[in-house]
Design a protein around this motif. Structure first.
Motif, PDB file in Angstrom:
ATOM      1  N   ARG E  47       0.811  -1.206   0.000  1.00  0.00           N
ATOM      2  CA  ARG E  47       0.000   0.000   0.000  1.00  0.00           C
ATOM      3  C   ARG E  47       0.845   1.256   0.000  1.00  0.00           C
ATOM      4  NH1 ARG E  47      -4.837   0.693   4.013  1.00  0.00           N
ATOM      5  NH2 ARG E  47      -4.581   2.814   3.214  1.00  0.00           N
ATOM      6  N   ARG E  48       1.908   1.276   0.765  1.00  0.00           N
ATOM      7  CA  ARG E  48       2.727   2.483   0.835  1.00  0.00           C
ATOM      8  C   ARG E  48       3.465   2.718  -0.464  1.00  0.00           C
ATOM      9  NH1 ARG E  48       5.147   3.599   6.840  1.00  0.00           N
ATOM     10  NH2 ARG E  48       3.121   4.243   7.629  1.00  0.00           N
ATOM     11  N   ALA E 172      -0.641  19.332  -2.830  1.00  0.00           N
ATOM     12  CA  ALA E 172      -1.437  18.490  -1.936  1.00  0.00           C
ATOM     13  C   ALA E 172      -0.815  18.494  -0.551  1.00  0.00           C
ATOM     14  CB  ALA E 172      -1.493  17.073  -2.477  1.00  0.00           C
ATOM     15  N   PRO E 195      -2.069  20.656   4.113  1.00  0.00           N
ATOM     16  CA  PRO E 195      -1.243  20.464   5.303  1.00  0.00           C
ATOM     17  C   PRO E 195       0.207  20.864   5.026  1.00  0.00           C
ATOM     18  CG  PRO E 195      -2.366  18.399   4.672  1.00  0.00           C
ATOM     19  CD  PRO E 195      -2.582  19.379   3.564  1.00  0.00           C
ATOM     20  N   VAL E 240       6.398  11.620   4.780  1.00  0.00           N
ATOM     21  CA  VAL E 240       5.068  12.025   5.220  1.00  0.00           C
ATOM     22  C   VAL E 240       4.331  12.739   4.091  1.00  0.00           C
ATOM     23  CG1 VAL E 240       3.785  13.554   6.775  1.00  0.00           C
ATOM     24  CG2 VAL E 240       5.664  12.175   7.666  1.00  0.00           C
ATOM     25  N   LEU E 243       3.075  10.388   1.544  1.00  0.00           N
ATOM     26  CA  LEU E 243       1.906   9.651   2.026  1.00  0.00           C
ATOM     27  C   LEU E 243       0.651  10.509   1.939  1.00  0.00           C
ATOM     28  CD1 LEU E 243       3.158   7.780   5.241  1.00  0.00           C
ATOM     29  CD2 LEU E 243       2.790   6.851   2.955  1.00  0.00           C
ATOM     30  N   VAL E 244       0.776  11.775   2.329  1.00  0.00           N
ATOM     31  CA  VAL E 244      -0.373  12.668   2.264  1.00  0.00           C
ATOM     32  C   VAL E 244      -0.809  12.866   0.817  1.00  0.00           C
ATOM     33  CG1 VAL E 244      -1.147  15.048   2.640  1.00  0.00           C
ATOM     34  CG2 VAL E 244       0.212  13.872   4.392  1.00  0.00           C
ATOM     35  N   VAL E 247      -2.702  10.089  -0.836  1.00  0.00           N
ATOM     36  CA  VAL E 247      -4.115  10.014  -0.494  1.00  0.00           C
ATOM     37  C   VAL E 247      -4.944  10.683  -1.584  1.00  0.00           C
ATOM     38  CG1 VAL E 247      -5.864  10.741   1.175  1.00  0.00           C
ATOM     39  CG2 VAL E 247      -3.633   9.955   1.972  1.00  0.00           C
ATOM     40  N   ALA E 248      -4.381  11.723  -2.162  1.00  0.00           N
ATOM     41  CA  ALA E 248      -5.078  12.497  -3.173  1.00  0.00           C
ATOM     42  C   ALA E 248      -5.519  11.631  -4.341  1.00  0.00           C
ATOM     43  CB  ALA E 248      -4.202  13.640  -3.657  1.00  0.00           C
ATOM     44  N   ARG E 253     -13.347   5.902  -0.622  1.00  0.00           N
ATOM     45  CA  ARG E 253     -13.635   4.814   0.327  1.00  0.00           C
ATOM     46  C   ARG E 253     -15.110   4.805   0.657  1.00  0.00           C
ATOM     47  NH1 ARG E 253      -8.266   5.037   2.873  1.00  0.00           N
ATOM     48  NH2 ARG E 253      -7.222   6.394   1.405  1.00  0.00           N
TER      49      ARG E 253
END
Lengths: 253, 253, 253, 253, 253, 253, 253, 253
Positions: E47-48, E172, E195, E240, E243-244, E247-248, E253
């Motif tokens: 997944r990562r 993002a 963020p 980090v 990872l953020v 998500v984009a 979900r």
């Protein structure tokens, strides 16, 4: 030998060789000099079964050698900690039977052969923590404890830790070595029943502040049963663990 | 009970009530939920012989009471630490058998009757350190260890310390409690052979920085065999000491 | 000489050479310039009997030499502290009578011959603390105090400390030097009646934080009568001790 | 009395009442129990001439009273430090002769009448530092030293400091009390020849960090001859100063 | 493969090859050993999409090489961080396809080709912050994120920052790198909606205390939406941010 | 030039070349890009009269040279701070008119000829503080202020400070540089009427913690009128002092 | 008046009333007592035009009142800082003309009427910083400076800061007050040409450590021209700013 | 509305009502005042979908109410953080629709109804961490994110953590809240693929130093993908998490 010195004095009092005043004087001074407390010392060596350790930093190579020479002469096994290669070579030259454990920066000469007491298990979090972990493991072995190692098990990969569960549950004492966030002892202590000696290492950078972050984390462990030693203090951790494990084989009191 | 749950599942697989897929699903989840790790928990309670402890600060009185109620209901002795008088009264009201140890800020309900394992000796430096020392002593007693206390023995008056030598030398583990310069554990560890659990207290003022001075001193003890717990952490010290002393009575491995 | 300058001025006022306004101007400026406070300076040298000390770090070798040259020229004995070998050699070249105390990193040229005042005793905890202890001892000797050394007496082995009791009790002032947990001054102060000057050293590792642990321990000593100097500040400790011991021989006031 | 106990034992050995083995046992234990080191204690009280001090915080009022009662009963003058008004009232009730020094938070009962030894001068920087300065001054007086006070002399107004020069130069020891930037001891030590005991206070705000700024400044004083005690430690400063000043009147050694 | 192992066991139970007791034993151990959590591991990598990273400090060059060899052998792209030139050369020698990013002290071998997910923008305050910024940018690129750099935009010259507004608003996730007073993330977060990952650097001197000043400033940012990583932790910041940003592009979900 | 760009746009709007929507878009972006805030920049250079300063650490020699080249090309005088000898040589090679102030670690190329504004006086406590003091003095001179130096005036010898009283009282701004206990600014501020910029230096050892002790002392100065810059920040102190002194010659507002 | 005292003495010398020896004695003592340095004091009041300030904490209400009474009696305007409501009421009762500035915790009695010197602008970041900002603003006004306030302009919303640009550019000195990350002074200093006095406040929580984060940020400002005062030190900031702004109106030197 | 203001100006330029010079003047000032950056503000509110938050500490109840009134009047939902009961009651009195979340110390008025973006999961270690966890959860909900809670899962009992694995793996962002040793985020980040926002809490005692231990541990997490917010900063954690999760539903770029 304190006892024999005292016996001599008592005999001398009895046969009149030594008068009351002189006896008083000698008795008052005795315990502060080389008798009473030397007994304590002897007692320690006897019960601890832990040979003396020489901490090398701050001593000149010649000072280290001189101390080692005297200890060897008196038949004591010796462990020299934090040795740099130069001192190790000097010791090897004068004491060919010495063993240099490079990564742990230890030199041992002699040591305890028979393994006794409970099992000491040394777990460590990262590759960079291994020198400190080895210092702990070798010290405990030097002090006579059977030791098992279980390295490279960080909390960010619990699956690496869990295969060691059976091993850790057989331990009389576990030494848990970690730098960075220092979480390993908390996780380990939650899984086992024996005391855990936590060793913070200076592994890390930035806000690890030379191991302070790991130290504070370990002191604040939410898991009961964790006690902490100084940063990078592999020797003391191995020493404590060996003392704890030795209790396991002690006679009932 | 994990075992019985698993036995049920195995039986169900065997008699076909549960299909392969469903068995797989349940098995995968089992250990993460309330079975596999509950066994760990059970195992801990079993081996540690240490009943659960409830740390009161940060919980409402009702939360503390609810947790205690559930534990009592399941037949577990309970130790509540850092209780203020209000919480102690509430617990006394609902559990009249509870005992409030005021200076140690502990409430115990039930506990281990039989004393087992080696002796735990708790030494403390000053009068103001006694509450923390008592927290350690009562915890070790609660966990089933025989405990002796030896209080008010500061390093500035060695003569007060030395009468306790015999006592300290009979210990399987010593808890040494001190505030201010925190030198007691170093001196004690130099006199005995067992491990010393050092507890810094917040007793002091100015540059004691709430116990930091004593904490650092203890971490830097020149005497091997000293491990340290958090400032004022009497409970954890008593817990560690009891674990160590218990090793003394463990079966050979 | 201030007095003579003032006498000249008074004479000049009296005989009219200097008018009121000019006298006023000169009198107002006098004390701030090179007269009034130079007297203070002179007074200090006179009473303290302590020759000037040159702190070498942060000065170029040439600057150190120049300062020393001027002091020697004016007949003052000189103590240079924290000298590295290069500077010591340079001084030896120009002032063959200079003495280089290597482990204490001091160079002395001249000094006070006659020993006077009470006895200064310097005790130190470990081998690695000796350079700082020597800096203190040599400074006190340089200042004219009789000095006795008593080294390698850590608190983890009280028996090593106690043979020195008689010596320590003869002291007018004790300098106690220790790194790590810094407990020596507390123990010493509990055994003697004179003031104890505590010197924390940077000996240690990890949470000793370069001597901070020992410094805080000493500041929080539970034994009254301990005052503390900066980490590794052997010079200042010797200086303070010598001032205290000198009081011993002072005329009654 | 140790001597008499020993004399008894020697007599018993001589007349055969006590056998060699028993004598050995009793001699070995003697010094660690209530004999050898009690002598040390006695010796301290005798030479220091400093009556015991009771540090009140962390003790219950009843504990303080009980300790004071026992000391008064044994004829010792008592100084109780950091007393709050409640404790002071309790002591006044049971010991009407007690004196409560409110701003210094001290209660004294009895004390040393005769002033002896050199002069102690207490200087302080600001009005808010006076309670700590008074604690030092009263302690030194209680210990028998003649004391002079010179308050409210900050370094930002040197003209206020200088009128005290003559006074300060007559001192055997100066206690310099200051909060905020803690510069007073450096300036004072530059003007006098006697040792200076520096007391940082928690007076200040923000980056004074409860007296840490002043503490660090004093430890780093560029003026030789300054030694430092804990933050707000007026009692210890007065104690040290009195010990130093007492040396002044001591017999030649 | 956990599933298949379990399926085998279930089959063996069903056909009676494995008895109930043995099944119980194997099921209890399974998840802690090499099955359950290895799945977790696989899941993470999957997944990562983040290949493993090797942190070089504290490992010997040979250890680094050995780890890299094994990873390359298993087809995983590798990122080695904090490499010194010697290690980089060693890796280049054995893996000629390796790329050495000197200023960022990274070596990458392989990597993710396809850019996916939202845009990562790395902004940095000063020239000296660029190595850390590059470490973040290259890590995010290595993890597959499209990355834009915008360097040398300190808060003392807002005009330099503002031309990047459009760029920053397309991000993002923004990585904001700054030493000294560490104000850049606050200012950036006030201008954008995504963020901000703040990276304090050890750039500065004196009271920057190795990046502590910037770290504290960033943790106290008055602008919501700022999260902080360790001092100089370019790698983690890039991780980090990636990872953020990933998500984009994730499925709803 | 902002103005001319805007004028162009206004003209284009007026003659219809640019439509309302496009004008809106360009206007919204304008100030954030290279126009509005460049004016600010220009304005700063103009009013401050302070040429740009290049802080060398963290930049490669080539980066420093490139920046200097561009600045020289645009006719700006340049000050490079914290240069090591290699960079100084490189600059000397390409810009023979450059001047290397070695002890202050500055290289200046060009500079402001005319002295204007009030007098800046730089006082420093010890010989080792001179490099930082020189950095302040040379920076203020480079910025065009008349500067006087008054060095080696520690608070432990007030008589050395007072001859400079007249000089200090003529200052528009005083820079006071000190390490160790950092008391100089307090004493100076008590003697003069102008603002004092305090510069703590890292001169000292042990509990000076790299200048922290001096920094805290200066922040807690009991003398009003003292403001503080970073440890060893000679450049910024000189800059602030020059800004203050410049106000002295500013036109009335 | 020093002058007149000296004149008297000179006259007495001249007419023989005072002999040489006595004149010498009196002249030597004069400057240290109440003459020489009182001139300094007078000089300060004269030039600074800043009336005395009474810092209330650590003084009893009666002490504050007594000091104020004496100052009022001598015709000096008074500013009392950090007053609690009780003290304010007491002062109001005895000095009805006193003004209590509640949020700034100041009481002023009298003050400087005429506004002179350059403009002081006080900017602050958040609502919670206003009490400290007001303390600065009122102090500067009390000292005679024209003051403008510009509050609630945090760096996370630059648009709120920029409308104050014109105002800030007219300032002779800006006081920038901020808690949390303390970035405001850096941003302000990048926009203006005058010196910026930065005031960290204790506003914030967690890792702001009572203002330490803001303090460190300000000390490390990347923008030249920023000097810092103690945490929450509004009074000193206003004092410094007023001194700077006063320079603006000073006569050319 | 910026756009309309600009449109007006453009129209005025076009029809000649406003001349070039005046247009230039107004355009230069426009962006700094209430136009350019107000757009930024508007843009933020629009994209972030995060209504304004009022941080209550340091504001008077009336100030809080006034701000809330204005925001409600403009139709903005409001979140007030760190409210004490008095302020909550005041708000409830004026805005009966307000909701007081007591344990989280939040008051919300209005809020975002529609849940959008990825899932935010909040995990916390101990009962005492719940208030901070709730502050995070409620903030994220207020900002429109779907939120799941998973509380009381400490690292000393991994079995309690693992049942939440499925939940945590569905998260777009996880907020991990822990005091004491702060190990939870490391363990969580090792189990999931999404970013983890770590929140240290001030839960703990002694060497937790008000959350510092947990903060340092989290910053040093050995697990990649962890970013940290201030101690007890539940609000900011929820805010960051919501921003991250929102990215999940953003349009592809």
């Amino acid at each position: 030998m304190l006892r024999s010195k005292l016996a001599e004095l008592i005999a001398a009092v009895r046969d009149g060789t030594v008068g009351t005043e002189e006896a008083l004087d000698r008795l008052e001074k005795l315990p502060y000099e080389d008798v009473g407390f030397a007994r304590i010392d002897h007692h320690r060596t006897l019960r601890r079964g832990m040979p003396e350790v020489v901490y090398a930093p701050g001593k000149t190579p010649d000072q280290v050698l001189a101390i080692v020479d005297r200890m060897i002469a008196s038949g004591t096994p010796v462990l020299v900690s934090r040795v740099d290669p130069g001192v190790a070579s000097l010791l090897a030259c004068h004491h060919p039977e010495s063993v240099h454990h490079e990564s742990a920066r230890l030199v041992s000469i002699g040591g305890v052969d028979r393994r006794q007491g409970g099992l000491v298990v040394v777990v460590s979090a990262g590759t960079a923590d291994i020198p400190v972990a080895e210092e702990a493991a070798l010290t405990a072995e030097f002090a006579g404890s059977p030791v098992e190692r279980f390295y490279d098990v960080g909390v960010a990969g619990l699956h690496r830790l869990l295969p060691g569960l059976d091993l850790m549950r057989r331990a009389a004492c576990i030494v848990a070595v970690a730098g960075m966030e220092g979480a390993l002892p908390s996780v380990v202590a939650g899984l086992v029943a024996c005391p855990v000696v936590a060793v913070p290492t200076s592994v890390g950078y930035g806000a690890s502040f030379g191991g302070l972050a790991a130290l504070l984390a370990m002191l604040n462990s939410c898991a009961g049963g964790v006690a902490v030693v100084n940063i990078d203090a592999g020797f003391n951790a191995g020493f404590v663990a060996s003392l704890v494990a030795r209790v396991a084989s002690a006679e009932p009191r």
